[in-house]
Design a protein around this motif. Structure first.
Motif, mmCIF file in Angstrom:
data_model
loop_
_atom_site.group_PDB
_atom_site.id
_atom_site.type_symbol
_atom_site.label_atom_id
_atom_site.label_comp_id
_atom_site.label_asym_id
_atom_site.label_seq_id
_atom_site.Cartn_x
_atom_site.Cartn_y
_atom_site.Cartn_z
ATOM 1 N N ILE A 329 0.834 -1.203 0.000
ATOM 2 C CA ILE A 329 0.000 0.000 0.000
ATOM 3 C C ILE A 329 0.865 1.248 0.000
ATOM 4 C CG2 ILE A 329 -1.670 1.332 1.355
ATOM 5 C CD1 ILE A 329 -2.705 -1.465 2.359
ATOM 6 N N ALA A 330 1.980 1.218 0.740
ATOM 7 C CA ALA A 330 2.853 2.392 0.834
ATOM 8 C C ALA A 330 3.397 2.805 -0.531
ATOM 9 C CB ALA A 330 4.007 2.100 1.787
ATOM 10 N N VAL A 331 3.585 1.834 -1.428
ATOM 11 C CA VAL A 331 4.090 2.133 -2.770
ATOM 12 C C VAL A 331 3.146 3.072 -3.517
ATOM 13 C CG1 VAL A 331 4.579 1.108 -5.029
ATOM 14 C CG2 VAL A 331 5.414 0.001 -2.955
ATOM 15 N N PHE A 332 1.837 2.935 -3.277
ATOM 16 C CA PHE A 332 0.833 3.727 -3.998
ATOM 17 C C PHE A 332 0.314 4.917 -3.180
ATOM 18 C CE2 PHE A 332 0.570 -0.688 -5.458
ATOM 19 C CZ PHE A 332 0.765 -0.514 -6.823
ATOM 20 N N ASN A 333 0.863 5.121 -2.002
ATOM 21 C CA ASN A 333 0.360 6.159 -1.087
ATOM 22 C C ASN A 333 1.397 7.275 -0.964
ATOM 23 O OD1 ASN A 333 -1.140 7.548 0.782
ATOM 24 N ND2 ASN A 333 -0.851 6.079 2.447
ATOM 25 N N LYS A 334 1.554 8.058 -2.032
ATOM 26 C CA LYS A 334 2.570 9.106 -2.085
ATOM 27 C C LYS A 334 2.424 10.106 -0.947
ATOM 28 C CE LYS A 334 4.016 13.118 -4.771
ATOM 29 N NZ LYS A 334 3.615 14.057 -5.846
ATOM 30 N N GLU A 335 1.181 10.472 -0.655
ATOM 31 C CA GLU A 335 0.932 11.500 0.360
ATOM 32 C C GLU A 335 0.924 10.938 1.776
ATOM 33 O OE1 GLU A 335 -2.683 12.564 -1.394
ATOM 34 O OE2 GLU A 335 -1.767 13.739 -2.999
ATOM 35 N N LYS A 336 1.201 9.624 1.895
ATOM 36 C CA LYS A 336 1.269 8.940 3.195
ATOM 37 C C LYS A 336 0.012 9.194 4.036
ATOM 38 C CE LYS A 336 6.298 8.721 3.556
ATOM 39 N NZ LYS A 336 6.544 9.046 2.148
ATOM 40 N N SER A 337 -1.132 9.108 3.358
ATOM 41 C CA SER A 337 -2.408 9.307 4.050
ATOM 42 C C SER A 337 -2.720 8.106 4.942
ATOM 43 C CB SER A 337 -3.540 9.474 3.025
ATOM 44 O OG SER A 337 -4.798 9.351 3.637
ATOM 45 N N PRO A 338 -2.841 8.315 6.253
ATOM 46 C CA PRO A 338 -3.164 7.184 7.134
ATOM 47 C C PRO A 338 -4.552 6.620 6.861
ATOM 48 C CG PRO A 338 -3.197 9.260 8.349
ATOM 49 C CD PRO A 338 -2.632 9.563 7.000
#
Length: 437
Positions: A329-338
């Motif tokens: 998931i972190a790979v696609f979560n550029k904005e690091k939205s929790p």
């Protein structure tokens, strides 16, 4: 038989994973270069890609299945004509999409659920994708015929080359050239051209049994191709409809961030589905050719190999995805939205349980089509794609919110799997096939 099975299936699984990476690569580069709104726009546009891909697979699988059955029966004249008839129908369908791209792309974007934040990006992606429809469809057509004409390795090479081109040019167009979602769409749209160039090599080989030829189109071959390939179309259309319904339901519950999270889940699911599609397409030439020769026992033997392969892969992939969900998931979560990470993680844990059952359903439907029984394939595909899943999505989402949406697919696939196995047993008995050791 088992050597042939692994030769065809391994090549087609790799090739289909390559094709599925068209959209997965877009998902990654759009997530990194554009952000959550770009992911949402991409996810809204994917149902149209499903339709284009589905029509291409319908023509390719339908035409190639008839081509393989005719080969098993020794019907040389039909083998020569079926490719031309299928190609003519492809040209007609492609024109409709190109016209739609020119005149109706903004309206289609709104209909798919785009709002003021995502309308322009969705429209841009759709327009480029639809203009290149002839190449997407022709790629599917050639892949299926080349594979059924005894060249699964060339088919695999072409699909992987197209995928590699897409990944490289996704990066170039999104980052150094700063073209955003338009760049991702351009890379994806140009990729099938690379594959077509490689597949064209087969046309000039001496062992090639299909050619372009001028003949008067007839309605009967078109109907036959569409019937035999209808399962492939319905699988893709169903995926598009499910994604559209899920997008709209999630928009109401969690807004654009929810759709972006679903986009991560859906695009990983697309790769897993591509593996099952690769297994089913790999077994199809063997099943159809054996059926054409009257060797139904061999056809059911291939089915057994495919079922075992699907179950083993399902267990393996679910364990890996369950354990590695956070870094994926972190790979696609550029904005690091929790919030995006939380929604996507919960979705992966529940939604991907459906693949423990779904692979069997996909393979069973493809088997019936390969055995020239499209009506059975149609029933399975409709049940798992629309009849059960849409009402369940509305019911469960109203009762359980997002959790209900994630539960929809596992429940649907489990019920349909029971019915699919019953239908397999019934056809085996009707065919007079003894129990396979």
């Amino acid at each position: 038989m088992i050597k042939q099975y692994f030769r065809y299936v391994s090549a087609n699984v790799l090739g289909m994973v390559g094709i599925s990476c068209y959209i997965l690569a877009d998902t990654f580069f759009i997530a990194q270069g554009v952000g959550a709104d770009g992911l949402t726009a991409l996810n809204l546009a994917i149902p149209v890609f499903n339709l284009i891909n589905g029509l291409g697979l319908m023509l390719g699988m339908g035409g190639a299945t008839r081509f393989a059955i005719a080969g098993g029966k020794g019907e040389k004249q039909e083998r020569r004509e079926i490719f031309a008839h299928t190609f003519y129908l492809l040209c007609i369908l492609s024109v409709l999409f190109v016209v739609g791209a020119v005149f109706f792309a903004p309206s289609i974007a709104l209909w798919l659920g785009a709002d003021s934040a995502t309308k322009k990006m969705t429209t841009d992606y759709l327009r480029i994708l639809m203009v290149f429809t002839p190449f997407f469809m022709c790629n599917n057509l050639l892949n299926c015929f080349v594979r059924n004409d005894g060249s699964p390795a060339l088919s695999m090479t072409a699909m992987l080359a197209g995928s590699f081109f897409n990944i490289v040019f996704d990066y170039i167009l999104v980052f150094p050239l700063h073209l955003g979602i338009q760049g991702a769409a351009m890379a994806t749209a140009a990729s099938p051209i690379v594959s077509i160039c490689i597949l064209s090599v087969h046309i000039f080989r001496k062992k090639n049994h299909f050619h372009f030829s001028l003949l008067k189109p007839r309605l009967k071959p078109w109907k036959d191709v569409c019937a035999l390939g209808s399962t492939s179309l319905l699988v893709e259309i169903s995926s598009g409809i499910v994604m559209l319904v899920f997008n709209l339901l999630i928009l109401n519950i969690q807004g654009n961030i929810g759709v972006a999270a679903y986009g991560v889940v859906a695009n990983i699911a697309m790769v897993l589905n591509a593996i099952y599609t690769g297994i089913s397409q790999g077994m199809q030439p063997l099943v159809s050719h054996s059926y054409g020769k009257g060797d139904k026992r061999a056809s059911f033997q291939v089915l057994r190999y495919a079922m075992i392969t699907a179950v083993c892969f399902a267990v393996f992939s679910y364990v890996i995805l369950f354990l590695a969900s956070n870094p994926i998931i972190a790979v696609f979560n550029k904005e690091k939205s929790p919030l995006l990470a939380e929604i996507a993680k919960r979705g992966m844990e529940i939604y991907f349980a459906s693949f423990l059952f779904g692979g069997i359903n996909i393979i069973t439907a493809a088997f019936f089509s390969a055995m020239a029984r499209p009506q059975f394939a149609f029933v399975i595909t409709m049940l798992r794609g629309i009849v059960f899943v849409i009402p369940l999505a509305f019911l469960l989402s109203s009762l359980l919110g997002l959790t209900g949406i994630w539960l929809t697919m596992p429940m649907t696939e489990a019920v349909v799997m029971v019915l699919a196995i019953i239908m397999q047993v019934g056809l085996k008995r009707k065919s007079g096939v003894e129990e396979i050791a």
